[in-house]
Design a protein around this motif. Structure first.
Motif, mmCIF file in Angstrom:
data_model
loop_
_atom_site.group_PDB
_atom_site.id
_atom_site.type_symbol
_atom_site.label_atom_id
_atom_site.label_comp_id
_atom_site.label_asym_id
_atom_site.label_seq_id
_atom_site.Cartn_x
_atom_site.Cartn_y
_atom_site.Cartn_z
ATOM 1 N N PRO A 20 -45.563 34.336 -6.986
ATOM 2 C CA PRO A 20 -46.419 35.200 -6.182
ATOM 3 C C PRO A 20 -47.063 36.303 -7.033
ATOM 4 O O PRO A 20 -46.373 37.116 -7.644
ATOM 5 C CB PRO A 20 -45.478 35.801 -5.148
ATOM 6 N N GLY A 21 -48.390 36.291 -7.132
ATOM 7 C CA GLY A 21 -49.101 37.331 -7.876
ATOM 8 C C GLY A 21 -48.979 37.235 -9.380
ATOM 9 O O GLY A 21 -49.233 38.208 -10.083
ATOM 10 N N ARG A 22 -48.610 36.075 -9.909
ATOM 11 C CA ARG A 22 -48.505 35.894 -11.365
ATOM 12 C C ARG A 22 -49.344 34.686 -11.778
ATOM 13 O O ARG A 22 -48.972 33.554 -11.517
ATOM 14 C CB ARG A 22 -47.055 35.716 -11.797
ATOM 15 N N PHE A 23 -50.469 34.976 -12.422
ATOM 16 C CA PHE A 23 -51.420 33.947 -12.822
ATOM 17 C C PHE A 23 -51.425 33.833 -14.344
ATOM 18 O O PHE A 23 -51.604 34.821 -15.049
ATOM 19 C CB PHE A 23 -52.818 34.304 -12.303
ATOM 20 N N TYR A 24 -51.226 32.629 -14.842
ATOM 21 C CA TYR A 24 -51.076 32.378 -16.272
ATOM 22 C C TYR A 24 -52.248 31.560 -16.798
ATOM 23 O O TYR A 24 -52.825 30.746 -16.078
ATOM 24 C CB TYR A 24 -49.792 31.583 -16.529
ATOM 25 N N LEU A 25 -52.562 31.759 -18.074
ATOM 26 C CA LEU A 25 -53.563 30.959 -18.761
ATOM 27 C C LEU A 25 -52.919 30.402 -20.019
ATOM 28 O O LEU A 25 -52.341 31.150 -20.814
ATOM 29 C CB LEU A 25 -54.777 31.806 -19.146
ATOM 30 N N GLN A 26 -53.000 29.105 -20.199
ATOM 31 C CA GLN A 26 -52.440 28.471 -21.392
ATOM 32 C C GLN A 26 -53.552 28.188 -22.387
ATOM 33 O O GLN A 26 -54.670 27.833 -22.014
ATOM 34 C CB GLN A 26 -51.755 27.166 -21.021
ATOM 35 N N HIS A 27 -53.232 28.385 -23.661
ATOM 36 C CA HIS A 27 -54.139 28.044 -24.750
ATOM 37 C C HIS A 27 -53.299 27.440 -25.858
ATOM 38 O O HIS A 27 -52.374 28.089 -26.364
ATOM 39 C CB HIS A 27 -54.878 29.286 -25.249
ATOM 40 N N ARG A 28 -53.585 26.197 -26.179
ATOM 41 C CA ARG A 28 -52.850 25.478 -27.222
ATOM 42 C C ARG A 28 -51.341 25.482 -26.972
ATOM 43 O O ARG A 28 -50.531 25.672 -27.879
ATOM 44 C CB ARG A 28 -53.168 26.036 -28.595
ATOM 45 N N GLY A 29 -50.965 25.341 -25.713
ATOM 46 C CA GLY A 29 -49.553 25.244 -25.366
ATOM 47 C C GLY A 29 -48.817 26.556 -25.223
ATOM 48 O O GLY A 29 -47.602 26.572 -25.032
ATOM 49 N N HIS A 30 -49.518 27.685 -25.327
ATOM 50 C CA HIS A 30 -48.889 29.005 -25.217
ATOM 51 C C HIS A 30 -49.575 29.814 -24.126
ATOM 52 O O HIS A 30 -50.777 29.687 -23.906
ATOM 53 C CB HIS A 30 -48.984 29.766 -26.545
ATOM 54 N N ASP A 31 -48.819 30.672 -23.473
ATOM 55 C CA ASP A 31 -49.393 31.566 -22.473
ATOM 56 C C ASP A 31 -50.137 32.696 -23.173
ATOM 57 O O ASP A 31 -49.639 33.293 -24.130
ATOM 58 C CB ASP A 31 -48.308 32.155 -21.577
ATOM 59 N N VAL A 32 -51.335 32.998 -22.678
ATOM 60 C CA VAL A 32 -52.163 34.064 -23.241
ATOM 61 C C VAL A 32 -51.743 35.387 -22.600
ATOM 62 O O VAL A 32 -51.658 35.480 -21.376
ATOM 63 C CB VAL A 32 -53.655 33.791 -22.953
ATOM 64 N N PRO A 33 -51.470 36.431 -23.398
ATOM 65 C CA PRO A 33 -51.102 37.720 -22.817
ATOM 66 C C PRO A 33 -52.287 38.349 -22.087
ATOM 67 O O PRO A 33 -53.409 38.334 -22.572
ATOM 68 C CB PRO A 33 -50.682 38.573 -24.013
ATOM 69 N N PHE A 34 -52.034 38.873 -20.897
ATOM 70 C CA PHE A 34 -53.081 39.467 -20.067
ATOM 71 C C PHE A 34 -52.869 40.950 -19.817
ATOM 72 O O PHE A 34 -53.811 41.704 -19.672
ATOM 73 C CB PHE A 34 -53.116 38.778 -18.700
ATOM 74 N N VAL A 35 -51.626 41.363 -19.671
ATOM 75 C CA VAL A 35 -51.329 42.734 -19.262
ATOM 76 C C VAL A 35 -50.488 43.398 -20.340
ATOM 77 O O VAL A 35 -49.564 42.798 -20.890
ATOM 78 C CB VAL A 35 -50.566 42.741 -17.910
ATOM 79 N N TYR A 36 -50.826 44.632 -20.636
ATOM 80 C CA TYR A 36 -50.091 45.419 -21.622
ATOM 81 C C TYR A 36 -49.680 46.736 -20.974
ATOM 82 O O TYR A 36 -50.391 47.273 -20.134
ATOM 83 C CB TYR A 36 -50.965 45.731 -22.839
ATOM 84 N N SER A 37 -48.550 47.245 -21.353
ATOM 85 C CA SER A 37 -48.143 48.576 -20.909
ATOM 86 C C SER A 37 -47.802 49.403 -22.137
ATOM 87 O O SER A 37 -47.234 48.899 -23.098
ATOM 88 C CB SER A 37 -46.947 48.499 -19.960
ATOM 89 N N ILE A 38 -48.195 50.646 -22.077
ATOM 90 C CA ILE A 38 -47.958 51.570 -23.185
ATOM 91 C C ILE A 38 -47.236 52.789 -22.631
ATOM 92 O O ILE A 38 -47.632 53.345 -21.604
ATOM 93 C CB ILE A 38 -49.281 52.003 -23.841
ATOM 94 N N LEU A 39 -46.193 53.192 -23.299
ATOM 95 C CA LEU A 39 -45.455 54.386 -22.919
ATOM 96 C C LEU A 39 -45.768 55.462 -23.951
ATOM 97 O O LEU A 39 -45.618 55.235 -25.150
ATOM 98 C CB LEU A 39 -43.952 54.104 -22.882
#
Length: 50
Positions: A20-39
């Protein structure tokens, strides 16, 4: 910094929803990072010495 391999938004036609609410994109067999968090922490400034 944290990196997450999913997007909470279905913004692209090639995304695959795997939970639920988690959409993934694969490229060459790996998931592409979409979201980053910085502290960050503001450094307390001391008054200049007189």
């Amino acid at each position: 910094m944290n990196e997450f391999p999913y997007s909470p938004y279905n913004d692209f036609s090639d995304l695959e929803e795997r939970g639920p609410g988690r959409f993934y994109l694969q490229h060459r067999g790996h998931d592409v990072p979409f979201v980053y968090s910085i502290l960050a922490q503001k450094i307390r400034q001391t008054p200049p010495h007189e």
